[in-house]
Design a protein around this motif. Structure first.
Motif, PDB file in Angstrom:
ATOM      1  N   ALA A 111      -4.853  -0.164  -2.185  1.00 47.80           N
ATOM      2  CA  ALA A 111      -4.383   1.044  -2.063  1.00 47.80           C
ATOM      3  C   ALA A 111      -4.835   1.665  -3.588  1.00 47.80           C
ATOM      4  O   ALA A 111      -5.373   2.805  -3.579  1.00 47.80           O
TER       5      ALA A 111
ATOM      6  N   THR B 143       0.928  10.229   7.877  1.00 48.87           N
ATOM      7  CA  THR B 143      -0.382  10.808   7.929  1.00 48.87           C
ATOM      8  C   THR B 143      -0.324  12.310   7.994  1.00 48.87           C
ATOM      9  O   THR B 143      -1.357  12.926   7.715  1.00 48.87           O
TER      10      THR B 143
ATOM     11  N   SER C 161      -8.520   2.556  -3.079  1.00 53.35           N
ATOM     12  CA  SER C 161      -8.533   3.886  -2.145  1.00 53.35           C
ATOM     13  C   SER C 161      -8.247   5.059  -3.024  1.00 53.35           C
ATOM     14  O   SER C 161      -8.718   6.297  -2.729  1.00 53.35           O
ATOM     15  N   VAL C 162      -7.087   5.050  -3.583  1.00 51.41           N
ATOM     16  CA  VAL C 162      -6.470   6.235  -4.389  1.00 51.41           C
ATOM     17  C   VAL C 162      -7.630   6.701  -5.469  1.00 51.41           C
ATOM     18  O   VAL C 162      -7.974   7.838  -5.800  1.00 51.41           O
TER      19      VAL C 162
ATOM     20  N   ALA D 116      -5.116  10.762  -2.503  1.00 53.16           N
ATOM     21  CA  ALA D 116      -3.957  10.019  -2.175  1.00 53.16           C
ATOM     22  C   ALA D 116      -3.235  10.245  -0.860  1.00 53.16           C
ATOM     23  O   ALA D 116      -2.974   9.275  -0.046  1.00 53.16           O
ATOM     24  N   GLU D 117      -3.315  11.468  -0.257  1.00 52.11           N
ATOM     25  CA  GLU D 117      -3.145  11.979   0.992  1.00 52.11           C
ATOM     26  C   GLU D 117      -3.552  11.210   2.203  1.00 52.11           C
ATOM     27  O   GLU D 117      -2.780  10.596   3.237  1.00 52.11           O
TER      28      GLU D 117
ATOM     29  N   SER E  13      -4.908   8.121   1.905  1.00 47.39           N
ATOM     30  CA  SER E  13      -4.680   6.907   1.737  1.00 47.39           C
ATOM     31  C   SER E  13      -3.500   6.323   2.682  1.00 47.39           C
ATOM     32  O   SER E  13      -3.340   5.257   2.562  1.00 47.39           O
ATOM     33  N   TYR E  14      -2.592   7.282   3.284  1.00 46.40           N
ATOM     34  CA  TYR E  14      -1.487   6.790   4.120  1.00 46.40           C
ATOM     35  C   TYR E  14      -1.846   6.068   5.327  1.00 46.40           C
ATOM     36  O   TYR E  14      -1.351   5.576   5.964  1.00 46.40           O
TER      37      TYR E  14
ATOM     38  N   PHE F 208       0.576   9.753  -4.644  1.00 44.82           N
ATOM     39  CA  PHE F 208       0.575  11.003  -4.069  1.00 44.82           C
ATOM     40  C   PHE F 208       1.523  11.945  -5.030  1.00 44.82           C
ATOM     41  O   PHE F 208       1.170  13.085  -4.952  1.00 44.82           O
TER      42      PHE F 208
ATOM     43  N   VAL G 275       0.223   4.107  -2.747  1.00 46.05           N
ATOM     44  CA  VAL G 275       0.031   5.531  -2.457  1.00 46.05           C
ATOM     45  C   VAL G 275       1.206   6.438  -2.613  1.00 46.05           C
ATOM     46  O   VAL G 275       0.777   7.589  -3.152  1.00 46.05           O
ATOM     47  N   THR G 276       2.448   6.105  -2.403  1.00 43.54           N
ATOM     48  CA  THR G 276       3.397   7.105  -2.696  1.00 43.54           C
ATOM     49  C   THR G 276       3.471   7.416  -4.253  1.00 43.54           C
ATOM     50  O   THR G 276       3.786   8.696  -4.578  1.00 43.54           O
TER      51      THR G 276
ATOM     52  N   SER H 299       0.770  -1.199  -0.079  1.00 40.58           N
ATOM     53  CA  SER H 299       0.035  -0.128  -0.044  1.00 40.58           C
ATOM     54  C   SER H 299       0.771   1.152   0.056  1.00 40.58           C
ATOM     55  O   SER H 299       0.543   2.161  -0.568  1.00 40.58           O
TER      56      SER H 299
END
Length: 413
Positions: free
Chosen positions: A356, A295, A359-360, A365-366, A368-369, A239, A235-236, A231
């Motif tokens: 992930a 987060t 979620s994105v 995306a932020e 989603s951390y 993001f 996510v990164t 994830s």
């Protein structure tokens, strides 16, 4: 300061299998990122990219343990080379399907079929166990060094993939690990001098390692740990893309691995204190705590130091965890046991990657951390709940070995 590492490589052939195996292990760190970047760029969907990338990792739940069992039964070189050839061929088919705009289902099929890349990291650890299995101090250094190598792969891998995908073509980030998987595995397998001999079946190890209650706990903890990694990766990437810095994704992901590699290098120089089970629980706890600040990331410059900090507890946790797996598994099943542990990590990474991606697509995306933070928390709760079972399993595994050694000593007398 680095004397423990110099002593480690005093064994003949240790440099050879380490350097050649590094190429195949680098491919493992590149394949997932390369697939996500390639599919997202060519099909314009992070949800699809995460699902396709996760599909091959899910397939390893079957293929990697099977390969580990075959390695224990037939040897490393006889098993690894055919598996690498098949994996490279199916990876090439995936690239062709994307390049020719083939139906979406073909992406899943070819990526799943490519999930036969052998676990060279596990085979390298088996070689160290063959060299220094009765020397706890050197095995601690060996496990530390192996984890540092893993982290170095995850430092270089994302950078290389993103550089190739953005600088040459999206497909380039997936073709490179294809070549490294095949070439690295063949070169590693040619190092026959350090290949562990096939061990005769141990009567006490006639049952599958999956029946080991301690290993069951480790696999569940590694499942959540892998979810954290999977994830965090997706996510990164999303993001940094949302910040219009997509080309920085590889570097940002590498910082987490740099923090982990430095921690692992230092951890290998320490004299161990306390039980391995307690150290493992402390490591998982530290990993969960250091993930929390992610987060708070609100931009690229705040994300950079937080990713470095997040990696600081990863290597000590994985070093202790892999050492604990070796304590739980008989020598005749070491490849299968190690691959089961790696399978849990990769299976968790598959789950984390898919969650992930979903979620994105539906949230920013932020936020989603929260996914990697939640995965780290679940890993900690599982390790704490299974601590008693782990301790009993370690004791039960060590007792037959002590009894066998005592019997052999009596016969010699």
């Amino acid at each position: 300061m680095f004397a423990p590492y110099r002593r480690l490589f005093s064994a003949k052939g240790s440099v050879g299998f380490t350097t050649t195996g590094f190429l195949a292990r680098l491919a493992l760190s590149m394949s997932g990122v390369g697939t996500v970047v390639m599919v997202a760029a060519m099909r314009h969907s992070y949800a699809l990219a995460g699902a396709v990338g996760g599909s091959s990792l899910a397939a390893t739940l079957i293929t990697i343990p099977l390969l580990g069992r075959l390695v224990d039964r037939y040897g490393q070189s006889r098993t690894a080379i055919p598996a690498a050839i098949w994996s490279a061929a199916m990876s090439a088919a995936l690239v062709v399907c994307l390049a020719t705009d083939a139906p979406t289902w073909t992406l899943f099929v070819t990526n799943v079929l490519s999930a036969t890349a052998p676990n060279v990291g596990g085979m390298a650890r088996a070689r160290w166990a063959e060299l220094y299995g009765n020397d706890d101090e050197r095995m601690h250094v060996a496990n530390s060094f192996e984890q540092v190598l893993d982290e170095m792969c995850f430092v270089l891998g994302p950078i290389i993939v993103v550089g190739l995908a953005t600088g040459i073509a999206p497909e380039a980030g997936r073709i490179a690990p294809l070549i490294l998987t095949l070439g690295g595995t063949v070169l590693f397998s040619l190092q026959r001098g350090t290949e562990p001999p096939v061990q005769p079946a141990d009567p006490s190890a006639s049952r599958s390692p999956l029946t080991n209650r301690g290993l069951q706990v480790m696999m569940l903890v590694f499942l959540f740990t892998g979810s954290l990694f999977g994830s965090l990766e997706v996510v990164t990437i999303a993001f940094t893309d949302s910040l219009h810095h997509k080309s920085s994704a590889g570097l940002v992901l590498a910082l987490q691995a740099v923090g982990s590699a430095l921690a692992g290098l230092l951890f290998g120089m320490l004299t161990l204190r306390g039980s391995s089970t307690t150290r493992f629980l402390m490591g998982v706890g530290g990993m969960a705590v250091l993930m929390l600040p992610l987060t708070l990331a609100s931009g690229l410059w705040s994300l950079v130091p937080l990713m470095f900090i997040a990696g600081m507890a990863t290597s000590p946790t994985m070093i202790t965890g892999m050492g604990l797996v070796q304590e739980l598994i008989p020598r005749s099943q070491i490849n299968e046991g190690m691959t089961l542990a790696v399978t849990s990590l990769l299976g968790g990474s598959s789950l984390g990657s898919m969650l992930a991606g979903w979620s994105v697509e539906r949230f920013d995306a932020e936020n989603s951390y929260l996914l990697p933070v939640s995965a780290a928390t679940l890993a900690l709760l599982t390790a704490a709940a299974g601590l008693g079972r782990l301790r009993k399993s370690v004791t039960a595994t060590q007792t037959p070995a002590l009894t066998k050694d005592t019997a052999e000593l009596g016969q010699q007398v």
